[in-house]
Design a protein around this motif. Structure first.
Motif, PDB file in Angstrom:
ATOM      1  N   THR A  59       0.835  -1.197   0.000  1.00 33.49           N
ATOM      2  CA  THR A  59       0.000   0.000   0.000  1.00 33.49           C
ATOM      3  C   THR A  59       0.869   1.246   0.000  1.00 33.49           C
ATOM      4  OG1 THR A  59      -0.126  -0.032   2.420  1.00 33.49           O
ATOM      5  CG2 THR A  59      -1.871  -1.186   1.209  1.00 33.49           C
ATOM      6  N   GLY A  60       0.368   2.270  -0.569  1.00 35.87           N
ATOM      7  CA  GLY A  60       1.086   3.542  -0.622  1.00 35.87           C
ATOM      8  C   GLY A  60       0.153   4.629  -1.143  1.00 35.87           C
ATOM      9  N   TYR A  61       0.725   5.777  -1.426  1.00 37.22           N
ATOM     10  CA  TYR A  61      -0.105   6.833  -1.984  1.00 37.22           C
ATOM     11  C   TYR A  61       0.762   7.742  -2.849  1.00 37.22           C
ATOM     12  CZ  TYR A  61       1.678  10.457   1.178  1.00 37.22           C
ATOM     13  OH  TYR A  61       2.492  11.351   1.827  1.00 37.22           O
ATOM     14  N   ALA A  62       0.100   8.447  -3.742  1.00 31.68           N
ATOM     15  CA  ALA A  62       0.756   9.405  -4.621  1.00 31.68           C
ATOM     16  C   ALA A  62      -0.183  10.600  -4.786  1.00 31.68           C
ATOM     17  CB  ALA A  62       1.080   8.777  -5.969  1.00 31.68           C
ATOM     18  N   ARG A  63       0.347  11.673  -5.293  1.00 32.17           N
ATOM     19  CA  ARG A  63      -0.451  12.878  -5.500  1.00 32.17           C
ATOM     20  C   ARG A  63      -0.611  13.156  -6.984  1.00 32.17           C
ATOM     21  NH1 ARG A  63      -1.755  15.927  -1.175  1.00 32.17           N
ATOM     22  NH2 ARG A  63      -0.691  15.483   0.800  1.00 32.17           N
ATOM     23  N   THR A  64      -1.762  13.696  -7.311  1.00 35.07           N
ATOM     24  CA  THR A  64      -2.013  14.093  -8.693  1.00 35.07           C
ATOM     25  C   THR A  64      -1.259  15.391  -8.998  1.00 35.07           C
ATOM     26  OG1 THR A  64      -3.942  15.430  -8.130  1.00 35.07           O
ATOM     27  CG2 THR A  64      -4.313  13.072  -8.519  1.00 35.07           C
ATOM     28  N   GLY A  65      -1.297  15.771 -10.231  1.00 34.72           N
ATOM     29  CA  GLY A  65      -0.710  17.044 -10.606  1.00 34.72           C
ATOM     30  C   GLY A  65      -1.547  18.210 -10.094  1.00 34.72           C
ATOM     31  N   THR A  66      -1.079  19.409 -10.337  1.00 34.31           N
ATOM     32  CA  THR A  66      -1.768  20.629  -9.895  1.00 34.31           C
ATOM     33  C   THR A  66      -2.267  21.406 -11.115  1.00 34.31           C
ATOM     34  OG1 THR A  66       0.310  21.858  -9.866  1.00 34.31           O
ATOM     35  CG2 THR A  66      -0.328  20.721  -7.845  1.00 34.31           C
ATOM     36  N   SER A  91      -4.341  -3.184  -7.787  1.00 36.70           N
ATOM     37  CA  SER A  91      -5.433  -4.082  -7.428  1.00 36.70           C
ATOM     38  C   SER A  91      -6.592  -3.340  -6.762  1.00 36.70           C
ATOM     39  CB  SER A  91      -4.934  -5.188  -6.496  1.00 36.70           C
ATOM     40  OG  SER A  91      -4.328  -4.638  -5.334  1.00 36.70           O
ATOM     41  N   ALA A  92      -6.318  -2.186  -6.167  1.00 31.68           N
ATOM     42  CA  ALA A  92      -7.374  -1.369  -5.571  1.00 31.68           C
ATOM     43  C   ALA A  92      -6.821   0.029  -5.321  1.00 31.68           C
ATOM     44  CB  ALA A  92      -7.883  -1.981  -4.268  1.00 31.68           C
ATOM     45  N   TRP A  93      -7.724   1.002  -5.168  1.00 33.57           N
ATOM     46  CA  TRP A  93      -7.297   2.353  -4.903  1.00 33.57           C
ATOM     47  C   TRP A  93      -8.384   3.084  -4.099  1.00 33.57           C
ATOM     48  CZ3 TRP A  93      -9.841   6.719  -6.972  1.00 33.57           C
ATOM     49  CH2 TRP A  93     -10.812   6.430  -7.939  1.00 33.57           C
ATOM     50  N   GLY A  94      -8.028   4.217  -3.541  1.00 28.55           N
ATOM     51  CA  GLY A  94      -8.974   5.002  -2.755  1.00 28.55           C
ATOM     52  C   GLY A  94      -8.502   6.425  -2.621  1.00 28.55           C
ATOM     53  N   THR A  95      -9.343   7.248  -2.023  1.00 27.30           N
ATOM     54  CA  THR A  95      -9.011   8.668  -1.854  1.00 27.30           C
ATOM     55  C   THR A  95      -8.856   9.055  -0.395  1.00 27.30           C
ATOM     56  OG1 THR A  95     -11.382   9.196  -1.901  1.00 27.30           O
ATOM     57  CG2 THR A  95     -10.172   9.315  -3.998  1.00 27.30           C
ATOM     58  N   GLY A  96      -9.011   8.098   0.520  1.00 26.56           N
ATOM     59  CA  GLY A  96      -8.860   8.380   1.947  1.00 26.56           C
ATOM     60  C   GLY A  96      -8.007   7.330   2.624  1.00 26.56           C
ATOM     61  N   ALA A  97      -7.311   7.735   3.695  1.00 26.30           N
ATOM     62  CA  ALA A  97      -6.423   6.814   4.397  1.00 26.30           C
ATOM     63  C   ALA A  97      -7.197   5.712   5.114  1.00 26.30           C
ATOM     64  CB  ALA A  97      -5.561   7.584   5.402  1.00 26.30           C
ATOM     65  N   ARG A  98      -8.457   5.976   5.477  1.00 31.40           N
ATOM     66  CA  ARG A  98      -9.235   4.972   6.184  1.00 31.40           C
ATOM     67  C   ARG A  98      -9.708   3.857   5.255  1.00 31.40           C
ATOM     68  NH1 ARG A  98     -13.123   8.379  10.427  1.00 31.40           N
ATOM     69  NH2 ARG A  98     -11.395   9.327  11.622  1.00 31.40           N
ATOM     70  N   GLU A  99      -9.877   4.167   3.989  1.00 30.24           N
ATOM     71  CA  GLU A  99     -10.319   3.167   3.010  1.00 30.24           C
ATOM     72  C   GLU A  99      -9.434   3.235   1.772  1.00 30.24           C
ATOM     73  OE1 GLU A  99     -15.013   2.533   3.592  1.00 30.24           O
ATOM     74  OE2 GLU A  99     -14.478   4.507   2.802  1.00 30.24           O
ATOM     75  N   GLU A 139      -4.224  16.124  -5.320  1.00 29.55           N
ATOM     76  CA  GLU A 139      -5.050  15.239  -4.509  1.00 29.55           C
ATOM     77  C   GLU A 139      -4.311  13.922  -4.260  1.00 29.55           C
ATOM     78  OE1 GLU A 139      -8.136  15.568  -3.172  1.00 29.55           O
ATOM     79  OE2 GLU A 139      -8.081  17.695  -3.694  1.00 29.55           O
ATOM     80  N   ARG A 140      -4.514  13.358  -3.051  1.00 32.98           N
ATOM     81  CA  ARG A 140      -3.882  12.095  -2.720  1.00 32.98           C
ATOM     82  C   ARG A 140      -4.681  10.922  -3.283  1.00 32.98           C
ATOM     83  NH1 ARG A 140      -2.332  11.636   3.504  1.00 32.98           N
ATOM     84  NH2 ARG A 140      -4.583  12.079   3.715  1.00 32.98           N
ATOM     85  N   ILE A 141      -3.958   9.967  -3.846  1.00 34.70           N
ATOM     86  CA  ILE A 141      -4.566   8.727  -4.328  1.00 34.70           C
ATOM     87  C   ILE A 141      -3.856   7.574  -3.620  1.00 34.70           C
ATOM     88  CG2 ILE A 141      -5.039   7.247  -6.310  1.00 34.70           C
ATOM     89  CD1 ILE A 141      -4.901   9.681  -8.095  1.00 34.70           C
ATOM     90  N   PHE A 142      -4.573   6.839  -2.794  1.00 34.01           N
ATOM     91  CA  PHE A 142      -4.018   5.687  -2.092  1.00 34.01           C
ATOM     92  C   PHE A 142      -4.112   4.460  -2.988  1.00 34.01           C
ATOM     93  CE2 PHE A 142      -5.094   8.676   1.169  1.00 34.01           C
ATOM     94  CZ  PHE A 142      -4.076   8.541   2.105  1.00 34.01           C
ATOM     95  N   THR A 143      -3.053   3.675  -3.002  1.00 34.84           N
ATOM     96  CA  THR A 143      -2.985   2.544  -3.929  1.00 34.84           C
ATOM     97  C   THR A 143      -2.650   1.243  -3.199  1.00 34.84           C
ATOM     98  OG1 THR A 143      -0.633   2.930  -4.375  1.00 34.84           O
ATOM     99  CG2 THR A 143      -2.223   4.031  -5.815  1.00 34.84           C
ATOM    100  N   THR A 144      -3.164   0.157  -3.723  1.00 37.21           N
ATOM    101  CA  THR A 144      -2.800  -1.197  -3.306  1.00 37.21           C
ATOM    102  C   THR A 144      -2.323  -1.925  -4.555  1.00 37.21           C
ATOM    103  OG1 THR A 144      -4.478  -1.201  -1.568  1.00 37.21           O
ATOM    104  CG2 THR A 144      -3.577  -3.325  -2.223  1.00 37.21           C
ATOM    105  N   THR A 145      -1.039  -2.249  -4.594  1.00 32.50           N
ATOM    106  CA  THR A 145      -0.451  -2.843  -5.788  1.00 32.50           C
ATOM    107  C   THR A 145       0.056  -4.253  -5.515  1.00 32.50           C
ATOM    108  OG1 THR A 145       1.689  -1.842  -5.257  1.00 32.50           O
ATOM    109  CG2 THR A 145       0.231  -0.608  -6.726  1.00 32.50           C
ATOM    110  N   ALA A 146       0.077  -5.059  -6.551  1.00 31.89           N
ATOM    111  CA  ALA A 146       0.606  -6.423  -6.482  1.00 31.89           C
ATOM    112  C   ALA A 146       2.049  -6.412  -6.954  1.00 31.89           C
ATOM    113  CB  ALA A 146      -0.221  -7.366  -7.340  1.00 31.89           C
ATOM    114  N   VAL A 147       2.958  -6.814  -6.079  1.00 30.21           N
ATOM    115  CA  VAL A 147       4.385  -6.810  -6.388  1.00 30.21           C
ATOM    116  C   VAL A 147       4.827  -8.243  -6.655  1.00 30.21           C
ATOM    117  CG1 VAL A 147       6.683  -6.210  -5.562  1.00 30.21           C
ATOM    118  CG2 VAL A 147       4.705  -4.810  -4.911  1.00 30.21           C
TER     119      VAL A 147
END
Length: 377
Positions: A59-66, A91-99, A139-147
């Motif tokens: 899991t991690g997160y990245a930010r969009t452009g401005t 495999s999944a993504w979200g916009t909040g740290a809780r989900e 904006e923050r985009i939280f990601t779940t990736t398969a490594v």
């Protein structure tokens, strides 16, 4: 009837199962250490070694452009980019740290009034709005990736070339080999004398050897070091050889004496009748027949000295030129506590030689221990 000669006990299956479970309990940690030594820091921190053979999730997160990255396409303001690196699959993504895994790849959601965000499986995102975004920070985009599984030999290269383990390896060999051979030589003579030579005080000496088995070595470290300093050997290889010899002699004498006293009396008496001296009997008859017991103690002593840190610290020193392998591992743990991949690699390198010694001589270990446990007098 059970328990009679020639009859197998009904509990044989329980013994076999217990032995199998003991083997498994000892093997699994070693296998885990070996696998971890080929993994990098991110893999070790994110999943256990048992998950290293299949793709793992991170899991991690990245930010969009401005606003500076926005462009107009068909009347919409669009910001595009990617939230993954390399061949990672989302495999999944979200916009909040809780989900962080609330949405699936390819799903489009509204994150602000009129803002539409879509994140694809390859990690590329598309943020659109009918009006200028008006944001200075993405904006923050939280990601779940398969490594995918990934193994490396870089840990071994780093340890062997940059961590000073090569010098420590030679120091450990320099300490271990003499500290194993010297007590065997002394204990073999002493055990033969206690087993086959009659002299006043033999029983008292045997009792003293047994009593020394229960004396903890920690209580004698400082007095022994003071004696070494008084006689002029101080901290050095000679001092640590003698220290390990002293600490290992009680077990060696006890084990070898119990084995030698069970050797065929007729063979030794016949040799004496033929005019053989005690030294000739010892060298030509007793030593060859006692090889399983000698090998058993050699394994114990080698493993103990190789893995020792306390005695090496007290009688050898802590300089880089004097450190043994356990000392280097201690420094790695102290200065690089977060680099578990280095610690796993170093630990496996340190146990490689004891494993080779044990498996090459383990058949003698069982024979020597069993013979010494049932024979005596």
């Amino acid at each position: 009837m059970e328990g009679m000669a020639g009859k197998k006990s009904s509990l044989t299956w329980a013994v076999h199962i217990s032995a199998f479970l003991l083997v498994v309990l000892w093997t699994i940690p070693t296998l885990g250490l070996f696998v971890s030594s080929f993994r990098d820091r991110d893999q070790i921190s994110s999943s256990g070694w048992w998950a290293s053979f299949s793709a793992s999730e991170q899991t991690g997160y990245a930010r969009t452009g401005t606003d500076d990255d926005a462009r107009q396409v068909d009347g919409l303001y669009v910001i595009e980019g990617s939230v993954t690196e390399g061949d990672q699959k989302l495999s999944a993504w979200g916009t909040g740290a809780r989900e962080p895994g609330k949405y699936q790849p390819g799903e489009t959601v509204e994150i602000e009034d009129g803002w539409q965000l879509t994140v694809s499986e390859d990690g590329s995102y598309r943020l659109t709005s009918e009006k200028p975004f008006g944001m200075r920070r993405g904006e923050r985009i939280f990601t779940t990736t398969a490594v995918p599984p990934d193994f490396t030999i870089g840990n071994y290269h780093r340890v062997l070339t940059a961590e000073g383990l090569g010098r420590a390896f030679m120091n450990t060999l320099t300490v271990t080999i003499p500290a194993t051979v010297i007590p065997i030589l002394i204990a073999a003579f002493a055990a033969y004398a206690l087993a086959w030579m009659r002299f006043p005080g033999r029983a008292l000496l045997t009792a003293g050897v047994v009593g020394l088995l229960v004396v903890p070595l920690q209580v004698s470290l400082i007095p022994l070091l003071q004696m070494h300093n008084a006689i002029g050997i101080g901290k050095g290889y000679m001092g640590i050889w003698l220290a390990h010899t002293a600490f290992g002699l009680p077990l060696a004498v006890y084990l070898l004496r119990n084995y030698m006293i069970g050797l065929p009396r007729e063979v030794i008496e016949s040799a004496r009748v033929d005019g053989a001296s005690d030294f000739q009997i010892f060298r030509r008859i007793v030593l060859p027949l006692s090889f399983p017991a000698l090998a058993s103690f050699a394994i114990f002593q080698f493993l103990w000295v190789w893995n020792d840190l306390l005695v090496a610290t007290v009688f050898l020193g802590n300089t880089r030129e004097q450190l043994v392998m356990t000392g280097v591992l201690r420094e790695l743990m102290g200065s690089k506590g977060g680099e578990w991949e280095i610690l796993a690699t170093s630990a496996f390198i340190s146990i490689a030689v004891p494993l080779i010694v044990f498996f090459s001589m383990q058949r003698y270990l069982v024979r020597g221990l069993l013979a010494g446990s049932v024979k005596g007098g």
